[in-house]
Design an enzyme around this catalytic site. Structure first.
Site, PDB file in Angstrom:
ATOM      1  N   GLU A  11      -5.843   0.495   2.992  1.00 27.71           N
ATOM      2  CA  GLU A  11      -4.542   0.207   3.716  1.00 27.71           C
ATOM      3  C   GLU A  11      -4.585   0.735   5.499  1.00 27.71           C
ATOM      4  OE1 GLU A  11      -1.462   3.076   2.240  1.00 27.71           O
ATOM      5  OE2 GLU A  11       0.187   2.224   3.278  1.00 27.71           O
ATOM      6  N   HIS A  44      -6.325   4.155  -3.078  1.00 26.71           N
ATOM      7  CA  HIS A  44      -6.770   3.424  -1.763  1.00 26.71           C
ATOM      8  C   HIS A  44      -6.843   4.807  -0.736  1.00 26.71           C
ATOM      9  CE1 HIS A  44      -2.077   4.141  -1.348  1.00 26.71           C
ATOM     10  NE2 HIS A  44      -2.430   4.237  -0.125  1.00 26.71           N
ATOM     11  N   HIS A 104      -3.831   8.985   4.896  1.00 23.43           N
ATOM     12  CA  HIS A 104      -3.571   9.354   3.735  1.00 23.43           C
ATOM     13  C   HIS A 104      -4.610   8.955   2.686  1.00 23.43           C
ATOM     14  CE1 HIS A 104      -0.649   6.114   3.637  1.00 23.43           C
ATOM     15  NE2 HIS A 104      -1.205   6.141   2.208  1.00 23.43           N
TER      16      HIS A 104
HETATM   17 CO    CO Z   1      -0.726   4.424   1.131  1.00 23.99          CO
END
Ligand code: CO
Length: 139
Positions: free
Chosen positions: A132, A81, A8
């Site tokens: 991440e 992110h 994502h």
């Molecule tokens: Co995230």
């Protein structure tokens, strides 16, 4: 470590409701999950599916949310992110520490919004992008 799929893109927003409307009405998003509070990271979250990855909308939850600093610098919101999947989060952690990467807020994996362990690499070690890394759900 081996870079896995883009899971994502995290997008900070002052209003999840307004952001949902924008993705739905302007971009034609149809698979919008129900927003939910994620108190352990002091954010409210909404996942939007695209054919090959998700958008993770993030709104501050409470006065202590770490997103407030980001939104002070980016009042309209912005890209927060990128999240990539990895096969083994602990081996990834050890390898990144060995390469001198700074893992924030600590090198201990936390449970992320997908219910899987995650790590964050400091943007100063990743060319300005907060990265991440998430244990692959398929693993
Ligand atoms: Co995230």
């Amino acid at each position: 470590m081996k870079l896995g799929r883009l899971n994502h893109v995290g997008v900070a927003t002052p209003s999840i409701d307004q952001a949902i409307a924008r993705y739905r009405d302007t971009l034609g998003a149809t698979r919008i999950h129900a927003p939910f509070d994620f108190p352990s990271q002091k954010v409210r979250v909404c996942f939007i599916d695209t054919p090959n990855a998700q958008i993770e909308l993030l709104e501050p939850l409470g006065p202590e949310s770490p997103l407030h600093g980001f939104l002070r610098r980016n009042p309209d919101g912005g890209q927060h992110h990128l999240c990539f999947e990895v096969e083994d989060i602990l081996a990834t952690r050890d390898e990144l520490l060995g390469k001198g990467m700074r893992l924030v807020p600590t090198p201990e994996p936390r449970i992320g919004a997908h219910g899987m362990p995650v790590l964050f690499v400091h943007p100063k070690d990743m060319g300005g992008i907060l990265v991440e890394l998430m244990q692959s759900p398929a693993h």
